[in-house]
Structure formats: C-alpha cells, structure tokens
Write a protein that holds these residues in place. Structure first.
Motif, short mmCIF file in Angstrom:
data_model
loop_
_atom_site.label_atom_id
_atom_site.label_comp_id
_atom_site.label_asym_id
_atom_site.label_seq_id
_atom_site.Cartn_x
_atom_site.Cartn_y
_atom_site.Cartn_z
N TYR A 37 -1.71 -8.91 -1.17
CA TYR A 37 -0.87 -7.74 -0.88
C TYR A 37 0.47 -7.85 -1.61
O TYR A 37 0.92 -6.89 -2.24
CB TYR A 37 -0.64 -7.64 0.62
N ALA B 88 -3.61 -0.73 3.61
CA ALA B 88 -2.77 -1.49 2.68
C ALA B 88 -2.50 -0.69 1.41
O ALA B 88 -1.37 -0.65 0.92
CB ALA B 88 -3.45 -2.82 2.35
N ASN C 14 -5.63 -6.89 0.88
CA ASN C 14 -5.11 -6.12 2.02
C ASN C 14 -4.04 -6.87 2.81
O ASN C 14 -3.38 -6.27 3.67
CB ASN C 14 -6.25 -5.72 2.96
N LYS C 15 -3.81 -8.15 2.51
CA LYS C 15 -2.78 -8.90 3.21
C LYS C 15 -2.37 -10.12 2.40
O LYS C 15 -2.98 -10.44 1.37
CB LYS C 15 -3.26 -9.34 4.59
#
Length: 227
Positions: A15, A41, A10-11
């Motif tokens: 990501y 995301a 998600n990051k």
C-alpha cells in the motif's frame, strides 16, 4: 505514464509503495485477493484495483487481460507461515509458503513478461527480506541471526535466486530484489523497528529505475545487501 502493478498492495508495504509511486506519477494497479479490501485500498489511493491471487493460474491470467500493458511489476505478495519451531514445521507448511512467496513470483512474472517486453523501460522488483540472506542470518551481530525459522527464510533465499536468474534471462529489464528491513506491519504484528514509510524506501527506489540502472542486485535503503 508509467503503469505499475503491485501484488498484495491492499495494506502494509504494498500500500505504501503504491502511494509513493502514485505521487511519482505512476498509474498503479493494486493487486489483491480480497476484492473488498483491494477496492477500498485502490479508492483511497486513487489507484486501480485488479483481482489477483498469485497462487491461482486463472486469476493471474485474468489480471494480465485486465491490466493490458505494464512497465513496472512489484512482486510484493507474501506470507510468513507463522513463528513455528523448526522441528514442528511440516512439509505442508513449507509448500504453502513457497506457493505464495516463490511459485507466486514465477507465475506472475511469467504471465506478465510479454507485457513488460512491450515497455520502453521494463522493471521488476521482488520484495525479499534480510531473512533470505545466508550471510546476514549467520552473523551474530545481526538481529536476523537470532530468528530461527525454516519456511520463510528459505522462501526468501529462493526469491533472491529467482531474481539473479531472471536478471540474466531478461537482460532488457531491470530485475532486482529488495530487503525492506524489519518493518512494523500486520505481517509481524507491528513488532518491526522501521516505519512502513522507511520500509518502502528501497522498493520505491528500485521501481523508479531507468534503463541505466542496476539489475540482478539485492539492496536495502542503505545499499547492497550480502547474499
């Protein structure tokens, strides 16, 4: 189409790896513990979200059912445990970091191996670190040697060993570990010297391997990393 699962996507590096692999034509599953962040995301990326806590058996088993088929597994989820002076590191802290960084890889890999075995080109990428290299952390010329830690470097050294053993146990798969380098992400409060794009280079490269590619290796964006 190649189906890829990235844990902790998600990051940060997860990501960016997802973004790059989608651009390469992969159908990417964003694995994340936090549903709101994971779904956001995935929506931004044009990926699919799957709830996945690498420390929880039931969560991982449910993710296997949701994903259904898999070609590439990127074991990216990890925690540092913080910059704690070695004499102050507790057994509980070491257990917590190993639960995510090491046992989490075993849990996810073991659960998804049956799906990977059905792929024509199964690939596993374990995101390690230069801090997991005994050679690098012992070299006074390297930045990593100036960072004295216990739980995180030990966990990444264990990730490297998991990689070599899985590579031998699963010869039909390409199983490698990657050092992204000191990358500026939330993980290190953006103190890293490499961009997230640079840090993801080696992860993406190893995720794109075909059956002729190497296995059981430890690499960064410049090539082989000493164990």
């Amino acid at each position: 189409m190649t189906t890829t699962l990235i844990t902790g996507a998600n990051k940060g590096l997860g990501y960016e790896t997802a973004r790059r692999l989608i651009a390469e034509g992969h159908d990417v599953w964003v694995g994340a513990r936090d549903e709101a962040r994971g779904r956001a995301a995935a929506e931004e990326l044009g990926a699919r979200y799957v709830a996945l806590d690498v420390t929880d058996d039931a969560s991982v088993a449910a993710a296997v059912e949701t994903v259904g088929s898999l070609d590439v597994l990127v074991n990216n989820a990890g925690i540092s445990g913080g910059m704690v002076p070695v004499p102050e590191v507790t057994p509980d802290l070491v257990e917590r970091v190993f639960a995510t960084n090491v046992v989490g890889i075993v849990r996810v890999t073991q659960a998804f191996t049956p799906l990977l075995k059905q792929s024509a080109n199964p690939v596993i990428v374990n995101v390690s670190s230069g801090m997991g290299s005994i050679t690098i952390t012992s070299d006074p010329e390297r930045l990593e040697s100036s960072i004295v830690g216990l739980q995180y470097p030990a966990s990444k050294a264990a990730v490297n060993m998991l990689t070599t053993q899985y590579a031998k146990a699963l010869p039909e798969m390409r199983v490698n570990c990657v050092d992204p380098g000191y990358t500026a992400t939330d993980f290190n409060r953006h103190r890293g010297v490499k961009t997230v794009e640079q840090g993801a280079d080696a992860i993406v490269q190893m995720a794109l391997l075909d059956a002729s590619g190497p296995t059981g290796t430890y690499v960064d964006d410049q090539g082989a990393v000493p164990w």
